[in-house]
Write an enzyme that holds these catalytic residues in place. Sequence first.
Site, PDB file in Angstrom:
ATOM      1  N   LEU A   1       0.826  -1.204   0.000  1.00 36.20           N
ATOM      2  CA  LEU A   1       0.000   0.000   0.000  1.00 36.20           C
ATOM      3  C   LEU A   1       0.862   1.256   0.000  1.00 36.20           C
ATOM      4  O   LEU A   1       2.055   1.203   0.320  1.00 36.20           O
ATOM      5  CB  LEU A   1      -0.931  -0.031   1.215  1.00 36.20           C
ATOM      6  CG  LEU A   1      -1.861  -1.255   1.269  1.00 36.20           C
ATOM      7  CD1 LEU A   1      -2.541  -1.378   2.622  1.00 36.20           C
ATOM      8  CD2 LEU A   1      -2.905  -1.172   0.153  1.00 36.20           C
TER       9      LEU A   1
ATOM     10  N   LYS B   1      14.739  -0.658   5.690  1.00 35.01           N
ATOM     11  CA  LYS B   1      14.380  -0.130   4.368  1.00 35.01           C
ATOM     12  C   LYS B   1      14.646   1.374   4.292  1.00 35.01           C
ATOM     13  O   LYS B   1      15.200   1.874   3.301  1.00 35.01           O
ATOM     14  CB  LYS B   1      12.893  -0.414   4.093  1.00 35.01           C
ATOM     15  CG  LYS B   1      12.340   0.229   2.820  1.00 35.01           C
ATOM     16  CD  LYS B   1      13.024  -0.281   1.565  1.00 35.01           C
ATOM     17  CE  LYS B   1      12.553   0.464   0.312  1.00 35.01           C
ATOM     18  NZ  LYS B   1      11.183   0.112  -0.086  1.00 35.01           N
TER      19      LYS B   1
ATOM     20  N   LYS C   1       9.566  10.070  -1.051  1.00 38.22           N
ATOM     21  CA  LYS C   1       8.759   9.568   0.071  1.00 38.22           C
ATOM     22  C   LYS C   1       9.641   8.862   1.102  1.00 38.22           C
ATOM     23  O   LYS C   1       9.536   9.101   2.310  1.00 38.22           O
ATOM     24  CB  LYS C   1       7.696   8.605  -0.452  1.00 38.22           C
ATOM     25  CG  LYS C   1       6.959   7.818   0.639  1.00 38.22           C
ATOM     26  CD  LYS C   1       6.295   6.576   0.058  1.00 38.22           C
ATOM     27  CE  LYS C   1       5.928   5.599   1.162  1.00 38.22           C
ATOM     28  NZ  LYS C   1       5.433   4.323   0.651  1.00 38.22           N
TER      29      LYS C   1
END
Length: 318
Positions: free
Chosen positions: A83, A187, A262
């Site tokens: 998502l 990450k 992002k």
Amino acid sequence: MKNGRRWPDCDADIGRETMTKIAFIGLGNMGGGMAANQAKAGHAVAAFDLSAQALERASAAGCVAAASVAEAVKDAEVVITMLPAGPHVLKVYSEQIIGAAPSSALLLDCSTIDVETARKVAGLAKTAGYAFADAPVSGGTAAADAGTLAFMVGCDEGDFARVEAALEAMSRITIRAGDHGAGQAAKICNNMLLGISMLGTCEAIALAEKLGLDPERFFEIASKSSGQCWSVTSYYPWPGPVPTAPSNRDYQGGFATAMMLKDLKLAQDAAAKSGASTPLGAQAEAMYALFDGIGHGGRDFSAMLQMLRGRLSDLNPA
């Protein structure tokens, strides 16, 4: 029965003892290829996305389109989500997955989100009796399509073998980073390093060109000397030396600048909350924000080279 098509009976499907009922939620640029690889591996995949086109592509790849998240997860043994951001993950899990999926189901979130939200979702899942892992990925769309992603997993140690098996059809390597939230931490840190190293690679190429050094010859040198890094050897931003790199496709596909931005924002937010000093990460965020702000957010992040060269006009209209 899903939209007129029956989910296979895994127990009765002779010769496919390892078939698993998988619900896959989120079929975008990354999720679509990931779900397709689960189906290709012989698993029964019930897929859902808000996009009708994404559902059509998933159906063509062997998945069964579900009409809702609840329908997709109701019989699932494994639930995988991919998502856009933390608020989406929290909403989908708290309102649509937890309580709708069997409590025996393994819940895997492969989205890239903030550590705090990942731990909050893990807590909600654990309270409801589910095994949960945050398992963000590295490798981009090419690896998602090829089934060669690297997964960074945050989960209870006792759940990792089950997590690794569930990710096998999509994975080149799966590493347990630690407990819940550690996958997201890995990450965020990894992609901050990648964003910084790509800027360094682009700056070096732009300088080499100005000094009269052929960028292809510079690749031969840098890829075999102390400047070697993944941004050089696997993703060189100048066309030619690495045929699979997006630089050979006018920087289309790959890892979008907006997505790198992002991740860098997540890294800077995490740095601010933890008190870490990340000056190069902050500068990288500013550079990608500028590139995104002038309309190139959809380009692969290696297209930053053209801005540093002063050759934005060389980019074809997106």
